[in-house]
Each structure stands twice: as structure tokens, then as C-alpha cells.
Design a protein around this motif. Structure first.
Motif, PDB file in Angstrom:
ATOM      1  N   TRP A   1      -5.909 -30.809  32.293  1.00 30.56           N
ATOM      2  CA  TRP A   1      -7.052 -31.614  31.877  1.00 30.56           C
ATOM      3  C   TRP A   1      -7.386 -31.415  30.399  1.00 30.56           C
ATOM      4  CZ3 TRP A   1     -11.188 -32.306  36.179  1.00 30.56           C
ATOM      5  CH2 TRP A   1     -11.986 -33.430  35.917  1.00 30.56           C
ATOM      6  N   GLY A   2      -6.892 -30.317  29.823  1.00 29.08           N
ATOM      7  CA  GLY A   2      -7.273 -29.990  28.461  1.00 29.08           C
ATOM      8  C   GLY A   2      -8.646 -29.371  28.370  1.00 29.08           C
ATOM      9  N   HIS A   3      -9.288 -29.146  29.508  1.00 29.80           N
ATOM     10  CA  HIS A   3     -10.584 -28.500  29.628  1.00 29.80           C
ATOM     11  C   HIS A   3     -10.542 -27.536  30.815  1.00 29.80           C
ATOM     12  CE1 HIS A   3     -11.855 -31.868  27.130  1.00 29.80           C
ATOM     13  NE2 HIS A   3     -13.037 -31.290  26.951  1.00 29.80           N
ATOM     14  N   ALA A   4     -11.225 -26.432  30.674  1.00 29.94           N
ATOM     15  CA  ALA A   4     -11.361 -25.482  31.790  1.00 29.94           C
ATOM     16  C   ALA A   4     -12.642 -25.801  32.540  1.00 29.94           C
ATOM     17  CB  ALA A   4     -11.392 -24.045  31.265  1.00 29.94           C
ATOM     18  N   ASN A   5     -12.527 -26.067  33.834  1.00 24.79           N
ATOM     19  CA  ASN A   5     -13.703 -26.278  34.668  1.00 24.79           C
ATOM     20  C   ASN A   5     -14.169 -24.926  35.188  1.00 24.79           C
ATOM     21  OD1 ASN A   5     -13.535 -28.984  34.242  1.00 24.79           O
ATOM     22  ND2 ASN A   5     -12.606 -29.473  36.216  1.00 24.79           N
ATOM     23  N   VAL A   6     -15.350 -24.494  34.749  1.00 26.25           N
ATOM     24  CA  VAL A   6     -15.820 -23.135  34.982  1.00 26.25           C
ATOM     25  C   VAL A   6     -17.035 -23.149  35.894  1.00 26.25           C
ATOM     26  CG1 VAL A   6     -16.639 -21.014  33.904  1.00 26.25           C
ATOM     27  CG2 VAL A   6     -14.987 -22.459  32.697  1.00 26.25           C
TER      28      VAL A   6
ATOM     29  N   ALA B   1     -24.110 -24.246  38.708  1.00 26.75           N
ATOM     30  CA  ALA B   1     -23.736 -25.092  37.581  1.00 26.75           C
ATOM     31  C   ALA B   1     -22.226 -25.036  37.368  1.00 26.75           C
ATOM     32  CB  ALA B   1     -24.459 -24.630  36.317  1.00 26.75           C
ATOM     33  N   TRP B   2     -21.694 -26.051  36.685  1.00 22.36           N
ATOM     34  CA  TRP B   2     -20.290 -26.009  36.264  1.00 22.36           C
ATOM     35  C   TRP B   2     -20.206 -26.572  34.843  1.00 22.36           C
ATOM     36  CZ3 TRP B   2     -16.728 -29.948  35.024  1.00 22.36           C
ATOM     37  CH2 TRP B   2     -17.206 -31.262  35.174  1.00 22.36           C
ATOM     38  N   GLU B   3     -19.196 -26.134  34.111  1.00 19.21           N
ATOM     39  CA  GLU B   3     -18.996 -26.571  32.733  1.00 19.21           C
ATOM     40  C   GLU B   3     -17.559 -27.028  32.524  1.00 19.21           C
ATOM     41  OE1 GLU B   3     -22.210 -23.854  30.234  1.00 19.21           O
ATOM     42  OE2 GLU B   3     -20.089 -23.270  30.266  1.00 19.21           O
ATOM     43  N   HIS B   4     -17.418 -28.024  31.668  1.00 20.08           N
ATOM     44  CA  HIS B   4     -16.120 -28.611  31.310  1.00 20.08           C
ATOM     45  C   HIS B   4     -15.837 -28.195  29.864  1.00 20.08           C
ATOM     46  CE1 HIS B   4     -12.908 -31.464  32.058  1.00 20.08           C
ATOM     47  NE2 HIS B   4     -13.266 -32.267  31.070  1.00 20.08           N
TER      48      HIS B   4
ATOM     49  N   VAL C   1     -16.318 -25.296  23.146  1.00 19.02           N
ATOM     50  CA  VAL C   1     -17.208 -26.453  23.220  1.00 19.02           C
ATOM     51  C   VAL C   1     -17.245 -26.998  24.652  1.00 19.02           C
ATOM     52  CG1 VAL C   1     -17.582 -28.826  22.433  1.00 19.02           C
ATOM     53  CG2 VAL C   1     -16.858 -27.066  20.811  1.00 19.02           C
ATOM     54  N   VAL C   2     -18.447 -27.285  25.134  1.00 19.42           N
ATOM     55  CA  VAL C   2     -18.628 -27.826  26.478  1.00 19.42           C
ATOM     56  C   VAL C   2     -18.922 -29.317  26.355  1.00 19.42           C
ATOM     57  CG1 VAL C   2     -20.027 -27.767  28.578  1.00 19.42           C
ATOM     58  CG2 VAL C   2     -19.458 -25.631  27.382  1.00 19.42           C
ATOM     59  N   ASP C   3     -18.049 -30.162  26.918  1.00 18.22           N
ATOM     60  CA  ASP C   3     -18.202 -31.611  26.803  1.00 18.22           C
ATOM     61  C   ASP C   3     -18.912 -32.235  28.001  1.00 18.22           C
ATOM     62  OD1 ASP C   3     -16.980 -32.133  24.267  1.00 18.22           O
ATOM     63  OD2 ASP C   3     -15.043 -31.681  25.169  1.00 18.22           O
ATOM     64  N   VAL C   4     -18.852 -31.586  29.144  1.00 12.30           N
ATOM     65  CA  VAL C   4     -19.510 -32.110  30.344  1.00 12.30           C
ATOM     66  C   VAL C   4     -20.127 -30.940  31.095  1.00 12.30           C
ATOM     67  CG1 VAL C   4     -19.228 -33.421  32.493  1.00 12.30           C
ATOM     68  CG2 VAL C   4     -17.787 -33.963  30.527  1.00 12.30           C
ATOM     69  N   VAL C   5     -21.287 -31.166  31.653  1.00 12.04           N
ATOM     70  CA  VAL C   5     -21.921 -30.161  32.508  1.00 12.04           C
ATOM     71  C   VAL C   5     -22.329 -30.831  33.809  1.00 12.04           C
ATOM     72  CG1 VAL C   5     -22.748 -28.781  30.567  1.00 12.04           C
ATOM     73  CG2 VAL C   5     -24.212 -30.581  31.530  1.00 12.04           C
TER      74      VAL C   5
ATOM     75  N   PHE D   1     -21.943 -35.126  37.103  1.00 10.90           N
ATOM     76  CA  PHE D   1     -21.077 -35.253  35.922  1.00 10.90           C
ATOM     77  C   PHE D   1     -21.935 -35.800  34.784  1.00 10.90           C
ATOM     78  CE2 PHE D   1     -17.805 -37.117  33.253  1.00 10.90           C
ATOM     79  CZ  PHE D   1     -16.680 -36.317  33.443  1.00 10.90           C
ATOM     80  N   GLU D   2     -22.332 -34.911  33.871  1.00 12.88           N
ATOM     81  CA  GLU D   2     -23.227 -35.296  32.780  1.00 12.88           C
ATOM     82  C   GLU D   2     -22.506 -35.117  31.449  1.00 12.88           C
ATOM     83  OE1 GLU D   2     -27.410 -33.884  33.300  1.00 12.88           O
ATOM     84  OE2 GLU D   2     -26.549 -32.709  34.934  1.00 12.88           O
ATOM     85  N   ASP D   3     -22.044 -36.238  30.884  1.00 11.86           N
ATOM     86  CA  ASP D   3     -21.360 -36.172  29.592  1.00 11.86           C
ATOM     87  C   ASP D   3     -22.334 -36.332  28.423  1.00 11.86           C
ATOM     88  OD1 ASP D   3     -21.917 -38.830  30.042  1.00 11.86           O
ATOM     89  OD2 ASP D   3     -20.045 -39.559  29.190  1.00 11.86           O
ATOM     90  N   SER D   4     -23.589 -36.695  28.723  1.00 11.27           N
ATOM     91  CA  SER D   4     -24.633 -36.790  27.699  1.00 11.27           C
ATOM     92  C   SER D   4     -25.915 -36.181  28.260  1.00 11.27           C
ATOM     93  CB  SER D   4     -24.865 -38.254  27.296  1.00 11.27           C
ATOM     94  OG  SER D   4     -23.681 -38.848  26.801  1.00 11.27           O
TER      95      SER D   4
END
Length: 259
Positions: A140-145, A153-156, A164-168, A184-187
Motif C-alpha cells: 500500500w505504501g502506507h503502514a496501517n497501525v 484508533a488506526w493510522e495510515h 506522516v499520517v494521511d488517513v485516520v 476512513f478520514e482523509d480530511s
């Protein structure tokens, strides 16, 4: 009959095209709702829908006792890539842009996005790929944590070392290895209700069917973005699980280059 022949057979019938049009107008309908709109007998609608499901043009998602029908864009996307885009892409893109702009003004709500893919893997392997930070970073190019417990909570997070976290979001439901629901909150700074993503993993002998449903999208810009993003991400996931490695180039970069 090959998959391509089955798709073209399904699209050749005007009643089945009408069913697809009704789902395009409002995705996620029950059989009863579709029958009411089309003034069609339940048995006839079922036969047409069964063929659309076999062609992977429609997927069925169970919601309690209901069976909801969703468009699956993957086969049509493949037809466009193989039979249309290579011939006259610039002109078709211009016409498509005009059409989408007109539809944007006419559309009163943003449709739910559903994508289905089949993977040669176990349900446990797919679940781990979706929830393991190291594996998500690979495809994905992002670690889902997250600890992936309901309410957590989870972070992208970007996998480039920037942190940098792009989605929470939050974990709404976790039923390993078959069902995961997250917001899925990108903003996150914008005052709006978060969209929600459901991953449904259905094992069958040596394969699984992975259905991704992205609901409550705030606008058409996000719908258009995930329409390119989800197929790229899930293709990379499929490659990783079936071959042991991701695709040689990042598929989302191809989507951007050909936009």
C-alpha cells in the motif's frame, strides 16, 4: 464460456443493462427494491441478477437478513482497458470529462463504492495482510497501525520514513479472519461524517473472495479518487499473496500517469 464471453453475454440483454443502470443510480438495493423499480416478477429479476453475479458485474453483500446488490466496476474497467482506451483515449477522456461534469450537477448523492477480487490465499493470510503494518507498507505504501480492537484508533502512515499520517479512523468491527469495518478520514480537520470501509473475506476451498465496500463518501472527488485507488491497492495485495512480491511498479502511479 470464458469470463469475457460471460460479461458480454450479460451486457447484451437490455433488461440486465437496465438493472445495472438502476444500481448505478442507487447502489446497494435489495431484490424487492429492484423488482419494484422495474415492475418485474421476482423470479425474472433473480435470473437476470444471477447472471450478472456470475459475470462479476454485480456483487451481493449480506447485511443482516438482507442481501444488498452492488455494482462491481472491475470487469467493466478491464473491458475499457482492453477494448476501448487503447484505440482513442484522448477523445474518449474529453467526452467522459463532459459527461461526468454533467452527472455531477445532476447527482444528489454519492454512490457507495464496491470492489471484488478473488485471491489464491487463505482467509487468515488475507486478514494478516490487511492488518499487519509491515505487510500493508509493502503493498500500500502506507503502514496501517492499530491493535485492531473495536473502538481502537488506526493510522495510515507513510512508509517513506517520514511518519506522516494521511488517513485516520476507528475500528468499528473486527471479526478475524472474515470481517473488518473501519472509518476512513482523509480530511479529519473538516467537519463531516467519516466514510466507512468494510473488508469482507469469504473463503472457498483454496481461494477467498475479498469484497471492499466504501460507504458514506462525502463527495464525488473522493469517489473518483478511491475508484482509482482501491483497484491499484488490491491488485498489489493480490500479487503479494499469490507470488510473494508486489507488482514491479506501483499501480497507483500508473493510474495518475494515465489520468
Amino acid at each position: 464460456m470464458s469470463e469475457t464471453e460471460l460479461i458480454f453475454k450479460a451486457l447484451a440483454d437490455p433488461t440486465r443493462r437496465l438493472l445495472l443502470d438502476r444500481l448505478r443510480e442507487r447502489n446497494g438495493q435489495t431484490l424487492r427494491e429492484l423488482c419494484e423499480q422495474l415492475a418485474m416478477a421476482r423470479q425474472s429479476a433473480t435470473q437476470h441478477l444471477d447472471l450478472l453475479v456470475r459475470a462479476d458485474l454485480v456483487t451481493v453483500v449480506r447485511r443482516g437478513r438482507e442481501r444488498l446488490h452492488y455494482l462491481n466496476p472491475a470487469p467493466i474497467h478491464e473491458i475499457e482497458r482492453r477494448w476501448i482506451s487503447v484505440f482513442d483515449k484522448p477523445r474518449l477522456q474529453a467526452l467522459s470529462a463532459i459527461k461526468h461534469q454533467a452527472e455531477e450537477y445532476a447527482m444528489t448523492s454519492v454512490p457507495t463504492y464496491v470492489y471484488v477480487t478473488y485471491i489464491h490465499a487463505t482467509a487468515e493470510q488475507v486478514w494478516r495482510a490487511l492488518t499487519d503494518a509491515d505487510l500493508t507498507a509493502r503493498f500500500w505504501g502506507h503502514a496501517n497501525v492499530s491493535d485492531w480492537q473495536p473502538g481502537s484508533a488506526w493510522e495510515h502512515r507513510r512508509a517513506d520514513g517520514s511518519g506522516v499520517v494521511d488517513v485516520v479512523g476507528k475500528v468499528l468491527a473486527a471479526e478475524p479472519p472474515t470481517r473488518l469495518v473501519i472509518t476512513f478520514e482523509d480530511s479529519p480537520d473538516e467537519e463531516r461524517e467519516a466514510s466507512a470501509v468494510t473488508f469482507l473475506v469469504e473463503p472457498h476451498e483454496d481461494i477467498v473472495r475479498l469484497t471492499v465496500t466504501h460507504e458514506n463518501l462525502p463527495n464525488l472527488d473522493m469517489f473518483n479518487g478511491i475508484s482509482n485507488g482501491w483497484p491499484a491497492v488490491l491488485s498489489n495485495l493480490k500479487s503479494l499473496l499469490e507470488t510473494g512480491d508486489v507488482l514491479p511498479q506501483s499501480p497507483w502511479e500508473m493510474s495518475a500517469a494515465h489520468a
